[in-house]
Design a protein around this motif. Structure first.
Motif, mmCIF file in Angstrom:
data_model
loop_
_atom_site.group_PDB
_atom_site.id
_atom_site.type_symbol
_atom_site.label_atom_id
_atom_site.label_comp_id
_atom_site.label_asym_id
_atom_site.label_seq_id
_atom_site.Cartn_x
_atom_site.Cartn_y
_atom_site.Cartn_z
ATOM 1 N N ARG A 245 0.844 -1.200 0.000
ATOM 2 C CA ARG A 245 0.000 0.000 0.000
ATOM 3 C C ARG A 245 0.878 1.248 0.000
ATOM 4 N N ASN A 246 0.588 2.174 -0.901
ATOM 5 C CA ASN A 246 1.276 3.457 -0.918
ATOM 6 C C ASN A 246 0.729 4.332 0.206
ATOM 7 N N ASP A 247 1.499 5.319 0.610
ATOM 8 C CA ASP A 247 1.094 6.200 1.704
ATOM 9 C C ASP A 247 0.177 7.308 1.181
ATOM 10 N N ALA A 248 -0.954 6.888 0.634
ATOM 11 C CA ALA A 248 -1.955 7.806 0.082
ATOM 12 C C ALA A 248 -3.328 7.305 0.501
ATOM 13 N N TYR A 249 -4.009 8.071 1.362
ATOM 14 C CA TYR A 249 -5.251 7.585 1.965
ATOM 15 C C TYR A 249 -6.344 8.652 1.926
ATOM 16 N N ALA A 250 -7.566 8.172 1.820
ATOM 17 C CA ALA A 250 -8.719 9.035 2.040
ATOM 18 C C ALA A 250 -8.950 9.127 3.544
ATOM 19 N N VAL A 251 -8.976 10.343 4.081
ATOM 20 C CA VAL A 251 -9.122 10.500 5.531
ATOM 21 C C VAL A 251 -10.486 11.042 5.922
ATOM 22 N N ALA A 252 -11.264 11.487 4.947
ATOM 23 C CA ALA A 252 -12.611 11.992 5.239
ATOM 24 C C ALA A 252 -13.412 12.063 3.952
ATOM 25 N N LEU A 253 -14.735 12.073 4.106
ATOM 26 C CA LEU A 253 -15.644 12.297 2.986
ATOM 27 C C LEU A 253 -16.409 13.585 3.221
#
Length: 592
Positions: A245-253
Motif C-alpha cells: 500500500r502506498n502512503d496515500a489515503y482518504a481520511v474523510a468524505l
C-alpha cells in the motif's frame, strides 16, 4: 428498470447530420465501422444505462458512500454495475489501440458518456476522471509510465483521479503547498488534497492518482508546479501490481448538497513514510500537463449539464402526462401537460437539452478532426476551435442546466419540493456543475482572455464567419423568418467581439465584469446556430420517402421555440457587457 431512456433519435441525428460521424470514421481509417455505427453502439449503451445504472441513481442519493479506517465503501450495487461496464468494453471505446483501446471516435464516446451521466451522474464521475488521467499520461508520461498504467486504465481495471485543490489553494494554484522530494527514480509526496472525486473506493484493484506538488527548489507561483502519478498500490519493476500500500489515503468524505453516490474525498499523502510518486512530463511543468486532463474534464462537465437536464426533462414529462389537475368547460379533468405554461416549461427543457446536445457533440468532434487532420494548418484550426468552444461548453451548458433542472422541480409543483418524487435530486446534483473543474467565472475569464484577447479574436472571428456562411446557405422558405431573427443575434455577437477587442483589452474591470455575459451570449449564439442548422436539415428531410415525419417536425418546432423564446436573451447580455465595469467596482468593501 427506470424512467430514463437515452434520446436515441436525437443523438443519432446529431451524430450523423451535424457531426458527420461517417466522415470522421473514414478520415480515421475506420470505414468498415462507419455505416450504422452510432445506432448500434448507442442502442447497446442505452440498455446498460437504463437497466443497470439508472435504478441505482436514487440508491446512491439516499445511501451514498461511507468511510471507515481510511477506506471508502461505494454505494451498494455500484461495483457490480462497474464490472458490467468493463465487461462490455465501454471504458476502452475511444482510446489508443496501442494500449488496448478500440480507437473509435471521441464524438461517439461523448454520446455514450451522455448515457452513463443521465442514468447515474454520481457513478459516471468515476470513469470520467479516469478518461482524463489517460489523456494526461498518454500526452505527457514517459514510455514506462504509459506501458505500466495505460492498459489497466483503458480497460477499466484501474481508475484515475485528479488531485489539484488544497485547503488554502483552490482556483489559486500558485498557493499550492504539497511537496515532492526526489528519491532515486521516484519522489516522496507529502500534503493534503480536498474535493477529490472518487478518491477511494473498492471497485478496482488500484487507483491512479495524478497529484500536483512542488519540488524543494521549485520557483514560486504556478511555474513551480510538477505533476506526479501516485498509485494506491505500488507496482514492481515489471509494472505488475503488488500488495504494498502506498502512503496515500482518504481520511474523510465531504457531506454534499448532491451527487451523494460519488465519494468526494479529503486525501492525505505521506502522513507516514511519504507517498511514492512518479514524475509526469518535466519538472515544474505540471500545470501544462494537468490542463490536458482538465480541458478534457471541462468538456465532460458540460456534457453532465446536458445529461442531468435530459434526465430532469424526462422525469418532468412523465409527471406532466400523469398528473391530473384542471377542468375543462365540459367538466372533464385534464393532465397538466395540457396547460400552456407547463407546455412552455417542457418546451424550454426539451429545446434546451437538444441545443446542449448539438453543441457538446459538435465541440467534441473537433478533437477527432484534429487527430485525423493531415496538415499542420488544419490541425491548428481544429485545436483553436476546440480551445474556443471548451469554456462555452462548460460554462454555458452548466448554467443553463440550473434553469432546466429548476423547471423540472417547478413542473412537479409542491411535489417537486418533496424528495420522494425524485425531481429534487436532479436539481441538487446539477448544482455542482457550475463549480468543479473551474467555476463559471473562471470559464468566462478563460474565454474572454486566453481564447479571445490573446489571439486578437482570430479563432472567434473564424467561428463567426462559419456561422454567417451557414446562415446564408439556408434557403428553405419555411425558415426565413427564423434566419432573419438569428441574423440579429449573429450581429450582436460580432458587436460583442468588437467591444471585447476595443474596450476589454485595456480595462480589466470591464473584461472581468463583462466576461460571464460574453460567455453566455456566445453559448446562445453557438447553440442557436446548430439548432437552426438542424431545423434546415429536418425541413429538407421532410420530403424524403421513409423519413420519420413527427421527429423532423419536432426538430423544427424546437428550433423555432429556441429562436423565439431563448435567443432574445442575447440582446440583454450585450447591453450588460457594454455597460462596462465601473458600477460593478464602484462600492468600497465597507459598503457591501
Amino acid at each position: 428498470m427506470s424512467d430514463y431512456r437515452y434520446p436515441y433519435q436525437d443523438g443519432v441525428f446529431v451524430l450523423n447530420e451535424l457531426v458527420d460521424l461517417e466522415q470522421i470514421c473514414k478520415s480515421a481509417g475506420l470505414e468498415e465501422f462507419a455505416d450504422g455505427l452510432a445506432e448500434a453502439v448507442l442502442d447497446e449503451a442505452g440498455k446498460l444505462g437504463n437497466e443497470q445504472l439508472a435504478p441505482l441513481n436514487i440508491v446512491g442519493d439516499q445511501k451514498g458512500a461511507a468511510i471507515q479506517n481510511n477506506q471508502v465503501t461505494e454505494t451498494e450495487g455500484f461495483s457490480e454495475a462497474y464490472q458490467q461496464f468493463c465487461e462490455g468494453g465501454w471504458p476502452s471505446l475511444a482510446h489508443n489501440p496501442e494500449f488496448g483501446g478500440q480507437g473509435l471516435p471521441n464524438t461517439l464516446a461523448v454520446a455514450v458518456n451522455e448515457v452513463w451521466q443521465s442514468a447515474n451522474l454520481a457513478w459516471s464521475l468515476c470513469p470520467l476522471l479516469t478518461q482524463g488521467a489517460i489523456e494526461a499520461i498518454e500526452a505527457h508520461g514517459s514510455e514506462q509510465l504509459q506501458q505500466f498504467y495505460l492498459p489497466k486504465l483503458i480497460s477499466g481495471e484501474w481508475t484515475g483521479t485528479m488531485n489539484l485543490t488544497e485547503p488554502d489553494a483552490g482556483t489559486d494554484l500558485a498557493a499550492l503547498k504539497a511537496r515532492a522530494v526526489p528519491e532515486g527514480d521516484h519522489y516522496r509526496i507529502t500534503g493534503q488534497k480536498i474535493f477529490i472525486t472518487w478518491g477511494d473506493h473498492q471497485m478496482t484493484d488500484n487507483i491512479v492518482h495524478l497529484v500536483l506538488a512542488r519540488l524543494p527548489d521549485a520557483p514560486p507561483g504556478v511555474k513551480g508546479i510538477s505533476l506526479f502519478v501516485v498509485p494506491k498500490f505500488l507496482l514492481d519493476e515489471n509494472g505488475e501490481l503488488t500488495d504494498k500500500r502506498n502512503d496515500a489515503y482518504a481520511v474523510a468524505l465531504e457531506h454534499k448538497l448532491g451527487i451523494h453516490g460519488s465519494p468526494t474525498c479529503v486525501m492525505s499523502f505521506g502522513e507516514n513514510e511519504g507517498a511514492i510518486g512518479y514524475l509526469v512530463g518535466e519538472e515544474n511543468n505540471g500545470l501544462a500537463c494537468m490542463f490536458t486532463m482538465m480541458n478534457d474534464a471541462r468538456q465532460g462537465v458540460g456534457l453532465q449539464g446536458l445529461a442531468i437536464s435530459e434526465r430532469a426533462y424526462q422525469h418532468a414529462l412523465a409527471y406532466a402526462k400523469d398528473r391530473v389537475q384542471g377542468t375543462l368547460r365540459d367538466g372533464s379533468r385534464i393532465t397538466i401537460i395540457n396547460h400552456p405554461d407547463v407546455r412552455r416549461m417542457l418546451m424550454q427543457m426539451k429545446a434546451g437539452s437538444q441545443a446542449m446536445r448539438a453543441l457538446t457533440y459538435v465541440a467534441k468532434a473537433e478533437s477527432d478532426y484534429y487527430h485525423n487532420a493531415t496538415c499542420a494548418e488544419q490541425k491548428a484550426q481544429h485545436k483553436a476551435r476546440t480551445e474556443l468552444l471548451t469554456p462555452i461548453v462548460k460554462g454555458w451548458i452548466t448554467e443553463l442546466a440550473q434553469e432546466i433542472t429548476y423547471l423540472g422541480v417547478q413542473i412537479h409543483g409542491g411535489m417537486g419540493f418533496i424528495e420522494e418524487t425524485g425531481a429534487a435530486q436532479h436539481y441538487r446534483d446539477a448544482r455542482i456543475l457550475t463549480i468543479y473543474e473551474g467555476t463559471t467565472g473562471i470559464q468566462a475569464l478563460d474565454l474572454i482572455g486566453r481564447k479571445t484577447l490573446v489571439d486578437n479574436g482570430a479563432a472567434l472571428t473564424a467561428l463567426l464567419d462559419e456561422i454567417q456562411g451557414d446562415l446564408n446557405a439556408i434557403s428553405s422558405p419555411e425558415l426565413q423568418d427564423v434566419v432573419e431573427s438569428f441574423q440579429d443575434v449573429l450581429n450582436e455577437a460580432k458587436e460583442a467581439k468588437n467591444w471585447v477587442l476595443d474596450v476589454a483589452a485595456n480595462d480589466s474591470s470591464a473584461a472581468g465584469g463583462a466576461s460571464v455575459s460574453f460567455m453566455m451570449l456566445m453559448g446562445y449564439l453557438c447553440s442557436g446556430w446548430l439548432m437552426l442548422k438542424s431545423a434546415n436539415i429536418a425541413q429538407i428531410k421532410l420530403a424524403d420517402e421513409g423519413t420519420d415525419i413527427p421527429f423532423m417536425q419536432s426538430k423544427i418546432a424546437c428550433a423555432r421555440f429556441f429562436a423565439e423564446q431563448m435567443l432574445p436573451r442575447t440582446s440583454g447580455l450585450l447591453k450588460a457587457m457594454q455597460a462596462g465595469g465601473d458600477t460593478i467596482m464602484q462600492l468600497s468593501e465597507e459598503q457591501f
